[in-house]
Design a protein around this motif. Structure first.
Motif, mmCIF file in Angstrom:
data_model
loop_
_atom_site.group_PDB
_atom_site.id
_atom_site.type_symbol
_atom_site.label_atom_id
_atom_site.label_comp_id
_atom_site.label_asym_id
_atom_site.label_seq_id
_atom_site.Cartn_x
_atom_site.Cartn_y
_atom_site.Cartn_z
ATOM 1 N N GLN A 5 0.861 -1.220 0.017
ATOM 2 C CA GLN A 5 0.045 -0.066 -0.051
ATOM 3 C C GLN A 5 0.936 1.334 -0.034
ATOM 4 O O GLN A 5 0.489 2.163 -0.662
ATOM 5 N N GLU A 6 1.967 1.300 0.598
ATOM 6 C CA GLU A 6 2.844 2.268 0.782
ATOM 7 C C GLU A 6 3.507 2.427 -0.604
ATOM 8 O O GLU A 6 3.724 3.701 -1.085
ATOM 9 N N SER A 9 0.866 4.171 -2.870
ATOM 10 C CA SER A 9 0.694 5.645 -2.380
ATOM 11 C C SER A 9 1.600 6.476 -3.037
ATOM 12 O O SER A 9 1.444 7.624 -3.521
ATOM 13 N N LEU A 69 -6.207 3.710 -5.941
ATOM 14 C CA LEU A 69 -5.473 4.405 -4.737
ATOM 15 C C LEU A 69 -5.363 3.235 -3.540
ATOM 16 O O LEU A 69 -4.259 3.283 -2.890
ATOM 17 N N ALA A 94 -3.643 7.880 0.508
ATOM 18 C CA ALA A 94 -2.973 7.925 -0.725
ATOM 19 C C ALA A 94 -2.879 9.186 -1.492
ATOM 20 O O ALA A 94 -1.878 9.183 -2.518
#
Length: 138
Positions: A5-6, A9, A69, A94
């Motif tokens: 997820q990072e 983002s 996102l 994000a």
């Protein structure tokens, strides 16, 4: 999962900077969130509500930029209405800092109390993690 997820983002913020460099700054973001069934014939796939087997991932897209996102992998037997707030928080977190107006669009599965309360809080501001805080808080 958090590392993925990072990465997503970071990619979204990088693409937003490219829009900025090309003279097309993005100031509005509509998070469009939905879960959809993906059929699978794997033995491990669970039955879903349309009487087949598969998965039902939840995906949140930045509509104006056509960018994913956040997403959440889900088995087919997980109802779309189950905890849409988690994906929404990841999606709003994000978005780049340059976004001035944020909107949310979802189908009836997003008519869930925790999500609605989080989205409608008129006095709160969102920090980088997408969490609400009161303007009077230190």
């Amino acid at each position: 999962m958090a590392a993925l997820q990072e990465t997503q983002s970071g990619l979204v913020r990088r693409i937003a900077k490219l829009y900025e460099k090309q003279g097309q700054p993005q100031r509005i973001a509509t998070v469009d969130q939905d879960a959809t069934i993906i059929e699978s014939h794997k033995q491990a796939a669970y039955y879903h509500y349309e009487e087949g087997r598969g998965y039902q991932p939840m995906v949140a897209v930045w509509a104006e930029a056509d960018l994913v996102l956040a997403d959440e992998f889900r088995d087919g037997n997980v109802p779309a209405k189950q905890d849409p707030l988690t994906c929404a928080k990841l999606a709003f977190a994000a978005l780049p800092e340059t976004i001035q107006r944020r909107y949310f669009r979802g189908d009836s599965a997003c008519h869930e109390n925790d999500l609605l309360e989080w989205l409608k809080h008129p006095d709160g501001k969102r920090n980088q993690a997408g969490e609400l805080f009161s303007p009077s808080a230190p």
